[in-house]
Design a protein around this motif. Structure first.
Motif, PDB file in Angstrom:
ATOM      1  N   UNK A  65       0.826  -1.204   0.000  1.00 32.08           N
ATOM      2  CA  UNK A  65       0.000   0.000   0.000  1.00 32.08           C
ATOM      3  C   UNK A  65       0.861   1.256   0.000  1.00 32.08           C
ATOM      4  N   UNK A  66       1.908   1.256   0.826  1.00 34.98           N
ATOM      5  CA  UNK A  66       2.768   2.427   0.919  1.00 34.98           C
ATOM      6  C   UNK A  66       3.477   2.711  -0.400  1.00 34.98           C
ATOM      7  N   UNK A  67       3.812   1.657  -1.134  1.00 34.33           N
ATOM      8  CA  UNK A  67       4.518   1.828  -2.403  1.00 34.33           C
ATOM      9  C   UNK A  67       3.562   1.881  -3.597  1.00 34.33           C
ATOM     10  N   UNK A  68       2.262   1.696  -3.301  1.00 30.86           N
ATOM     11  CA  UNK A  68       1.241   1.727  -4.352  1.00 30.86           C
ATOM     12  C   UNK A  68       1.532   0.718  -5.453  1.00 30.86           C
ATOM     13  N   UNK A  69       1.890  -0.473  -5.024  1.00 28.33           N
ATOM     14  CA  UNK A  69       2.172  -1.575  -5.945  1.00 28.33           C
ATOM     15  C   UNK A  69       1.116  -2.655  -5.734  1.00 28.33           C
ATOM     16  N   UNK A  70       0.453  -3.113  -6.787  1.00 32.14           N
ATOM     17  CA  UNK A  70      -0.551  -4.170  -6.614  1.00 32.14           C
ATOM     18  C   UNK A  70       0.105  -5.490  -6.206  1.00 32.14           C
TER      19      UNK A  70
END
Length: 223
Positions: free
Chosen positions: A80-85
């Protein structure tokens, strides 16, 4: 981030295994693989999610599994913090992926030999203790690998030379995969090995006054 580098700035909840030399070694091996958009990947024992995020950052669709709830929460937070699925599942890797096949399977399993006959069911030791021969999880991965891989799919696994890499290659080969040791490196003994030095020496798993541990990368491909 280069293709062989792990993502930085990851958080780790208490008791979750943080990326160390073996994680970085496996990331270097991953850099040699053809990973990109369209790759379906699985990480067994994700911990902080470092390797799963590394693979997802190259465009792959990644499922990460861990038996530890704190690890699952950590990996989800980092994604979530890195906005990676990233799909992060809790439980046994074989049960949670039943019926699915992948182009790439990545594993940095527990591999430190431990006196206990049973694998720990809680605590940070779950990330490294692997039974008297260090193969408690490795052998399960070997047994399930051919069911997890699509045709041409690749398994990359790192573990210590202390727990029989030739045995791992043999098991994977007998399962019908093309397997071998593709890389070796040596790292200083960490606190876990140092704390059980006398037991390891009595078991014939370490030489007296040994200070370096050899790590290997096992690569197996579905034919």
């Amino acid at each position: 981030m280069t293709s062989g580098a792990l993502p930085g700035g990851l958080i780790a909840l208490p008791g979750v295994y943080q990326p160390q030399a073996d994680t970085r070694f496996l990331a270097e091996a991953l850099a040699q693989e053809d990973v990109g958009t369209g790759t379906d990947a699985l990480e067994i024992g994700t911990g902080t999610g470092a390797l799963a995020l590394h693979v997802a950052g190259r465009g792959a669709r990644v499922t990460a599994v861990d038996v530890s709830w704190p690890a699952v929460a950590t990996a989800r937070l980092n994604a979530l913090r890195r906005r990676v699925p990233l799909r992060v599942l809790h439980g046994d890797f074989a049960a949670r992926t039943a019926g699915r096949r992948f182009d790439l399977v990545v594993a940095n399993p527990p591999y430190v030999p431990a006196a206990g006959l049973r694998l720990p069911s809680r605590g940070p030791e779950r990330a490294w203790d692997a039974g008297p021969d260090g193969r408690g999880v490795i052998d399960r991965i070997c047994a399930h690998a051919r069911f997890l891989l699509r045709s041409g799919g690749v398994l990359l696994m790192v573990h210590s030379a202390m727990c029989g890499p030739e045995e791992t290659v043999g098991r994977l080969t007998r399962a019908g995969l093309a397997a071998g040791i593709t890389a070796r490196t040596s790292v200083p003994w960490g606190p876990v090995l140092r704390s059980r030095r006398a037991w390891l020496e009595r078991q014939g798993l370490a030489a007296e006054a040994e200070e370096w541990e050899e790590l290997v990368i096992i690569r197996a491909q579905s034919l």
